[in-house]
Design an enzyme around this catalytic site. Structure first.
Site, short mmCIF file in Angstrom:
data_model
loop_
_atom_site.label_atom_id
_atom_site.label_comp_id
_atom_site.label_asym_id
_atom_site.label_seq_id
_atom_site.Cartn_x
_atom_site.Cartn_y
_atom_site.Cartn_z
N HIS A 17 0.84 -1.21 0.00
CA HIS A 17 0.00 0.00 0.00
C HIS A 17 0.87 1.26 0.00
O HIS A 17 0.61 2.22 -0.73
CB HIS A 17 -0.91 0.03 1.24
CG HIS A 17 -1.87 -1.10 1.32
ND1 HIS A 17 -2.03 -1.85 2.46
CD2 HIS A 17 -2.72 -1.63 0.41
CE1 HIS A 17 -2.95 -2.78 2.25
NE2 HIS A 17 -3.38 -2.67 1.01
N LYS A 41 -17.42 -6.88 6.94
CA LYS A 41 -16.05 -7.37 6.88
C LYS A 41 -15.46 -7.36 8.29
O LYS A 41 -15.45 -6.33 8.96
CB LYS A 41 -15.24 -6.46 5.95
CG LYS A 41 -14.02 -7.09 5.37
CD LYS A 41 -13.43 -6.20 4.28
CE LYS A 41 -12.36 -6.92 3.52
NZ LYS A 41 -11.80 -6.10 2.46
N ARG A 90 -2.05 -6.65 -8.07
CA ARG A 90 -1.04 -7.70 -7.85
C ARG A 90 -1.16 -8.84 -8.85
O ARG A 90 -0.17 -9.45 -9.22
CB ARG A 90 -1.16 -8.27 -6.43
CG ARG A 90 -0.72 -7.33 -5.35
CD ARG A 90 -0.95 -7.92 -3.98
NE ARG A 90 -2.40 -8.08 -3.81
CZ ARG A 90 -2.97 -8.95 -3.01
NH1 ARG A 90 -2.27 -9.77 -2.30
NH2 ARG A 90 -4.28 -9.00 -2.91
N SER A 127 -2.79 -7.72 3.05
CA SER A 127 -3.27 -7.52 4.42
C SER A 127 -3.80 -8.82 5.00
O SER A 127 -3.64 -9.08 6.19
CB SER A 127 -4.36 -6.45 4.44
OG SER A 127 -3.83 -5.19 4.12
#
Length: 151
Positions: A17, A41, A90, A127
């Site tokens: 990030h 979440k 990614r 993460s």
């Protein structure tokens, strides 16, 4: 002024990030890191803690702002008067997902999305993986920006 938002959960904010923000600042005047609040979440760190950790990380750079939001990302972008959304990519899967969202955001709000491909040495960092390591008591320092403290 060229302003972009960089939206995400950032639970926690990783070196991947950090790389996206630093690279975005090479062509943006300001980057607003938007921490999306998603009640569905499960997060490791409370929203306020994530805001605090990221603000401390960028305390010496007035071009970076941090804020939490609980609305659509395009509404957050409008509220921040951002012309762009910056996203890190990614994998091919990330690209396909982001392409769809970018198309919708452009149609609904006229906001362009800029995709930055992750540096090769950072593609395995997420993460999710960092949270899993934390869960098992592992040292996650190598995956966090220098100077970021996880309490």
């Amino acid at each position: 002024m060229r302003r972009a938002i960089f939206p995400g959960t950032f639970d926690p904010f990783t070196i991947g990030h950090y790389s996206v923000v630093k690279r975005a600042l090479t062509f943006m005047d300001e980057v607003v890191i938007g921490i999306g609040i998603n009640e569905n979440k499960k997060t490791w760190f409370p929203t306020e803690k994530r805001v605090e950790m990221i603000e401390k990380l960028f305390a010496d750079d007035p071009r970076v702002k941090v804020d939490a939001y609980d609305c659509l990302t395009i509404d957050f972008a409008r509220a921040k008067e951002a012309q762009f959304i910056v996203r890190g990519i990614r994998t091919v899967h990330d690209f396909e997902y982001e392409e769809t969202i970018a198309d919708i955001n452009r149609k609904l709000a006229g906001i362009e999305t800029i995709l930055l491909f992750t540096e090769p040495e950072l593609t395995s960092i997420s993460s999710t993986i960092v949270r899993e390591l934390l869960q098992f008591g592992k040292d996650v320092t190598p995956f966090l920006p220098e100077g970021m403290k996880i309490d």
